[in-house]
Write a protein that holds these residues in place. Sequence first.
Motif, PDB file in Angstrom:
ATOM      1  N   LEU A   1      -7.982   0.256   2.788  1.00 51.88           N
ATOM      2  CA  LEU A   1      -6.962  -0.694   3.260  1.00 51.88           C
ATOM      3  C   LEU A   1      -6.794  -0.671   4.762  1.00 51.88           C
ATOM      4  O   LEU A   1      -6.312  -1.643   5.343  1.00 51.88           O
ATOM      5  N   THR A   2      -7.153   0.434   5.410  1.00 56.49           N
ATOM      6  CA  THR A   2      -6.920   0.577   6.840  1.00 56.49           C
ATOM      7  C   THR A   2      -8.210   0.622   7.652  1.00 56.49           C
ATOM      8  O   THR A   2      -8.164   0.847   8.858  1.00 56.49           O
TER       9      THR A   2
ATOM     10  N   LEU B   1       0.061  -5.645   5.278  1.00 54.99           N
ATOM     11  CA  LEU B   1      -1.300  -5.251   5.628  1.00 54.99           C
ATOM     12  C   LEU B   1      -1.883  -6.195   6.679  1.00 54.99           C
ATOM     13  O   LEU B   1      -1.558  -7.390   6.713  1.00 54.99           O
TER      14      LEU B   1
ATOM     15  N   VAL C   1       1.142   2.478   5.738  1.00 53.71           N
ATOM     16  CA  VAL C   1       0.282   2.149   4.602  1.00 53.71           C
ATOM     17  C   VAL C   1       0.078   3.378   3.726  1.00 53.71           C
ATOM     18  O   VAL C   1       0.210   3.323   2.494  1.00 53.71           O
TER      19      VAL C   1
ATOM     20  N   GLY D   1      -7.307  -5.468   5.700  1.00 51.90           N
ATOM     21  CA  GLY D   1      -6.786  -4.771   4.530  1.00 51.90           C
ATOM     22  C   GLY D   1      -6.489  -5.721   3.384  1.00 51.90           C
ATOM     23  O   GLY D   1      -6.805  -5.435   2.212  1.00 51.90           O
ATOM     24  N   ARG D   2      -5.878  -6.863   3.696  1.00 49.31           N
ATOM     25  CA  ARG D   2      -5.584  -7.847   2.645  1.00 49.31           C
ATOM     26  C   ARG D   2      -6.867  -8.319   1.979  1.00 49.31           C
ATOM     27  O   ARG D   2      -6.907  -8.538   0.763  1.00 49.31           O
TER      28      ARG D   2
END
Length: 408
Positions: free
Chosen positions: A406-407, A362, A347, A366-367
């Motif tokens: 995102l993570t 993802l 990512v 994250g999505r």
Amino acid sequence: MSPAQPTGDPAPRDGLLPPSVLRQAEGRTLSLYVHVPYCSVRCGYCDFNTYAKEDFGEGVGRLTYAQDALRELYFAREVLQASGVKQRPLHSVFFGGGTPTRIPTDDLVEILRTAVETFGLAPGAEVTTEANPDSVEREDLVALKQAGFTRVSFGMQSAVPRVLGILDRTHEPSNVPIVVRWAREIGLEVSVDLISGAPGETLEEWRTSVEAAISYEPDHISAYSLIVEPGTKLAAQIARGVYTAVDDDQQADMYLLASSLFEEAGYGWYEVSNWSRSVETRSSHNLAYWRNQDWWGIGPGAHSHVNGTRWWNVKHPLPYAQRVRAQDSPAAAREILDEDTRYMENVMLAARIRDGLPLSSLRTDGRERTSWLADQGLIDQAALDGGTVLLTLQGRLLGDAVVRDLTA
């Protein structure tokens, strides 16, 4: 002093890689990085594994470096074969440092020739060396071109003498257009590197450097924000009050200015700190890193990665040479990445490049964060609608924060 190396697991003396490197290995490219740790002067901001000293005793030094690099090349071939890794021609070759052109040109040529004989070279492969503007003559560039080098990356850093002095750079700004012209006349692609945010550097001084770089018409420009690393001479100078560090807001202004000027001049961004005239003149070697491909790093302190296993060589030239001469692995330690770490790195790396990060790669959390990031103007909504996470200009300024979201 260079920073301490990462901690890791013991690296086997025979260098053999774990069976996990063979899983889902199809389609991965192999690149070669050659770390030449010698410099005429160690720059005050540098925390790379570099040495201004030329001789370490026991026949180890600048003029014997190439023979030890060749020993590791042969060792690499044997390790990959013994580990069952499929033979692949080299996707790219990059000589970095340090200053690769501090060793004799004939040595650079011999290392490349041996690498090609040992691994093969993919059609159209990129072969690059870094160079300081005062470390090469025209005949050196001619010899490199004839040997198969395709690209040279000049460490320009700044066009302002005062800024170069703060950074301990030794070249005159007037050298840069000369060596760029030589390289272009010879038929080499050219990249120049810039560094923003030297202590006391003004926005107008930075504009001077960016406009100068553009005027030389290189194929590619890298523009990095200075990070003052602990343990460097510059960090000590700032701590003593000799210099005052540039703040984050001014660094952001410098990035925005550079991006605007590059785009106006026809250079498109393809990675957060890199711009090129065309898709063809992007750095395919650096893209191999950002796409998490495989590479073997030759030389003291060099890092390597093969499909989720990474390792790093001992840093000092003397023990490095002793190990490769004994046909032992020069690795200080290694790490076999777990799935969470591999996910995080994929990512982080893919988010930096213009190709973007596939939304489907993802995890669910994250999505779910992507819509909020798009609302904040950090990722491109149109790209997101098409299934790709792509940083906006504002997102490039805050890329680390985007990756954390995102993570998380």
